[in-house]
Design an enzyme around this catalytic site. Structure first.
Site, PDB file in Angstrom:
ATOM      1  N   GLY A  75      85.871  38.955  22.404  1.00 27.15           N
ATOM      2  CA  GLY A  75      84.384  39.150  22.633  1.00 27.15           C
ATOM      3  C   GLY A  75      82.924  39.465  21.540  1.00 27.15           C
ATOM      4  O   GLY A  75      82.448  39.676  21.390  1.00 27.15           O
ATOM      5  N   HIS A 133     124.580  38.167  27.933  1.00 26.44           N
ATOM      6  CA  HIS A 133     123.017  37.623  26.564  1.00 26.44           C
ATOM      7  C   HIS A 133     121.902  38.192  26.688  1.00 26.44           C
ATOM      8  O   HIS A 133     121.676  38.721  25.437  1.00 26.44           O
ATOM      9  CB  HIS A 133     122.054  36.309  27.076  1.00 26.44           C
ATOM     10  CG  HIS A 133     121.398  35.739  26.125  1.00 26.44           C
ATOM     11  ND1 HIS A 133     121.423  34.265  25.281  1.00 26.44           N
ATOM     12  CD2 HIS A 133     120.627  35.895  25.962  1.00 26.44           C
ATOM     13  CE1 HIS A 133     120.864  34.343  24.405  1.00 26.44           C
ATOM     14  NE2 HIS A 133     119.598  34.966  24.527  1.00 26.44           N
ATOM     15  N   GLU A 134     121.356  39.001  27.227  1.00 21.60           N
ATOM     16  CA  GLU A 134     120.357  40.289  27.236  1.00 21.60           C
ATOM     17  C   GLU A 134     120.806  41.322  26.572  1.00 21.60           C
ATOM     18  O   GLU A 134     120.245  42.119  26.418  1.00 21.60           O
ATOM     19  CB  GLU A 134     119.432  40.297  28.674  1.00 21.60           C
ATOM     20  CG  GLU A 134     119.081  39.048  29.648  1.00 21.60           C
ATOM     21  CD  GLU A 134     118.073  38.484  27.822  1.00 21.60           C
ATOM     22  OE1 GLU A 134     117.092  39.075  27.560  1.00 21.60           O
ATOM     23  OE2 GLU A 134     117.472  36.491  28.250  1.00 21.60           O
ATOM     24  N   GLY A 178      86.693  35.787  14.792  1.00 20.44           N
ATOM     25  CA  GLY A 178      87.327  36.131  15.780  1.00 20.44           C
ATOM     26  C   GLY A 178      88.310  35.056  16.248  1.00 20.44           C
ATOM     27  O   GLY A 178      88.165  34.101  16.622  1.00 20.44           O
TER      28      GLY A 178
END
Length: 608
Positions: free
Chosen positions: A204, A421-422, A199
């Site tokens: 984990g 722009h945003e 993984g």
């Protein structure tokens, strides 16, 4: 709790004996000198005897004078400063012998004669101490560095592991096999020899291994793959043999090798040839896992995030019988992981972990643990008694986008450019149906970006449709379109957007077969050197004519998306101005505020 797998003899008695021997030899050398009966006389008596021509010979050591009278008697005296003494002795025909000062000569002779022996004894003591320390010390290179865990202290159980239920079920079966093997062997089954946890980083894998140590009442040996390999040839193979010998004595037991790709890489891919130390270690590991000798009751568990570079012989049945994928958690898994990590923290009633889980797509378990920790630190800095939702939002923005740089001085014209722009990204995302909802847009500099637009997926996505990808390209190009329409100039602010849009388009054409012109084919293959473990080139396995077709298709694909974004912003230019104005005033807008601005400007809510 860990304990040592071996214990060597103590060195205290050895050192004590050596010290006694050295002291004895020193005293012997100092005091074992031939004793001579010299009569101490005054210097004046010596002078009188010298003038009377009674002195036969003298030995001068500094100011100490020993000698012999002509009648055979020996004497000793101490001479003051007398520059004419030697001249007088020569006139009386006295035999003169001179030596260095007695004290300095003694210590110098002792140092010269005993230093080599002391050096050899010191080196021997050093090696003896290293030997008794075990695994990684000198003269014990071949000993395994594995630690034996009993799980009594700092115990981790499956209750501390969340978001990977399928992997827990597979490993629970292995534990049951160790506890009650007859339950499975009576039907003809055999215990699995190896379990490989695969993984991405932070999902984990090592935590699962620690949980097995806490759940199983069997010995648990843990070691890292890099602990096998040393600069000395044959050490790794010797450590593998020693590890399995210890495991056989403690069977049934579990051996956990973390980051096994350090020794398990594909053979023949290294730069050291077939006799490479790493390959010898791997060969010994292969033999121990499934060779002529059986290792009944010994289960080998390993973890890696690079299964593609492992040797095929290591992955065959009989060695690693099971490969358990520990993937990045979905939205439900992320919520369960957040519950685990917030057990020992004080959280306010307004904290909704499901919203945090939705807003963290792609986060691993380690990322979520870091998010909770950052939120706790932020709440502590704000002198709060509990962690509130605002702290989690601030921590999430910090992890995803970087730290706010409010002290950064940005000219007004550049802030205006960033706001438009945003606003361009936001407007295109709101007007195209089927896209992920806008969660937040900001013009506060974070990390290396001057502004950011964040979308929040409603559901977890595992596959992406062609329309979704095209819409994503249009959203990325919305910022460049807004700059062009309002400012009338092209800037470098859209550089990262263009790079990401081009990458999506290239994958659509070359990897995912989403081009009508070129068809469902894969063009180009990544060349990856297994020993280096990373992509170093992209192999071109198509003609020049096809390459030209790919370039044309990329340009056409991105061009259509650019036209779509330009059409949307042109039709809703008033909303663009309103969004940019609001950003300049508030610096941050959330989803509800964006909907309200578009509704008030265009008279209708943007499509969902």
């Amino acid at each position: 709790m860990s304990k040592s797998t071996g214990q060597g003899p103590t060195n205290k008695s050895i050192i004590t004996v050596l010290v006694i021997i050295l002291l004895g030899l020193f005293v012997f050398q100092v005091y074992n000198k031939p004793k001579k009966n010299h009569e101490n006389i005054a210097f004046s008596d010596f002078s009188e005897a010298l003038r009377a021509d009674k002195v036969a010979s003298v030995l001068m050591q500094g100011r100490n004078i020993t000698g012999t009278f002509k009648d055979g008697k020996e004497f000793k005296t101490f001479a003051p400063e007398d520059p004419d003494l030697v001249k007088t002795l020569r006139e009386k025909n006295v035999k003169i012998t001179a030596k260095p000062d007695e004290e300095s000569g003694l210590w110098q002779s002792i140092f010269i004669s005993w230093f080599p022996m002391l050096l050899l004894i010191g080196v021997w003591i050093f090696f003896m101490r290293q030997m008794q320390s075990g695994g990684g010390k000198a003269m014990a290179f071949g000993k395994s560095k594995a630690r034996l865990f009993t799980g009594r202290e700092n115990r981790v159980t499956f209750q501390d592991v969340a978001g990977i239920d399928e992997a827990k079920e597979e490993l629970q079966e292995v534990i049951d096999f160790l506890v009650d093997p007859k339950k499975f062997t009576k039907l003809g089954g055999r215990i699995p020899k190896g379990v490989l946890l695969v993984g991405p980083p932070g999902t984990g894998k090592t935590l699962l291994a620690r949980a097995i140590a806490g759940e199983a009442n069997v010995p648990f040996f843990t070691i890292s793959g890099s602990d096998f390999v040393e600069m000395f040839v044959g050490v790794g193979a010797s450590r593998v043999r020693d590890l399995f010998n210890q495991a056989k004595k403690n069977a049934p037991c579990i051996i956990f090798i973390d980051e096994i790709d350090a020794v398990g890489r594909h053979r023949g891919a290294g730069l050291g040839g077939g006799h490479d130390e790493r390959e010898q270690t791997l060969n010994q590991l292969l033999v121990e896992m499934d060779g002529f000798e059986s290792n009944e009751g010994v289960i080998v568990m390993s973890a890696t995030n690079r299964p593609d570079v492992l040797d095929p012989a290591l992955l065959r049945p009989g060695r690693f019988d099971r490969q358990i994928v520990v993937s990045t958690p979905d939205v439900k898994g992320r919520e369960e992981i957040l519950k685990v990590h917030t057990r020992k923290t004080l959280i306010a009633e307004n904290v909704d972990l499901s919203i945090i889980a939705r807003g963290t797509p792609g986060f691993s378990g380690a990322d979520l643990a870091n998010l909770v920790n950052e939120a706790a630190l932020i709440a502590a800095r704000r002198d709060k008694k509990a962690i509130e939702m605002d702290d989690f939002e601030h921590a999430k923005d910090k992890v995803l986008m970087g730290v706010e740089r409010r002290s950064m001085i940005i000219p007004l014209e550049e802030r205006r450019l960033t706001a438009y722009h945003e606003a361009g990204h936001t407007l295109v995302a709101k007007m195209i149906p089927g896209t992920d909802p806008i969660h937040k847009v900001t013009i506060i500099p974070r990390g290396r970006a001057l502004g950011l637009t964040q979308q929040l997926p409603i559901d977890e996505r595992h596959t992406y449709s062609r329309d979704y990808l095209l819409n994503s390209i249009s959203i990325l190009l919305g910022g460049r379109v807004a700059e062009e329409l309002v400012i009338g100039q092209l800037t470098t602010g859209a550089g990262n957007d263009i790079e990401r849009a081009t990458e999506i388009a290239r994958k659509m054409v070359c990897e995912w077969g989403m081009s009508d012109k070129l068809g469902p084919l894969n063009y180009g293959k990544n060349e990856e050197h297994i020993f280096l473990g990373r992509e170093i080139a992209r192999h071109r396995d198509f003609s020049e004519q096809t390459a030209q077709g790919i370039d044309e298709e990329l340009k056409a694909l991105v061009g259509r998306c650019y036209s779509q974004a330009r059409d949307i912003i042109s039709r809703h230019i008033s909303s663009l101005h309103a969004l940019a104005k609001a950003l300049l005033e508030k610096e941050v807008l959330d989803g509800l505020e964006i909907d309200a601005i578009i509704r008030d400007t265009d008279g209708a809510v943007a499509p969902a």
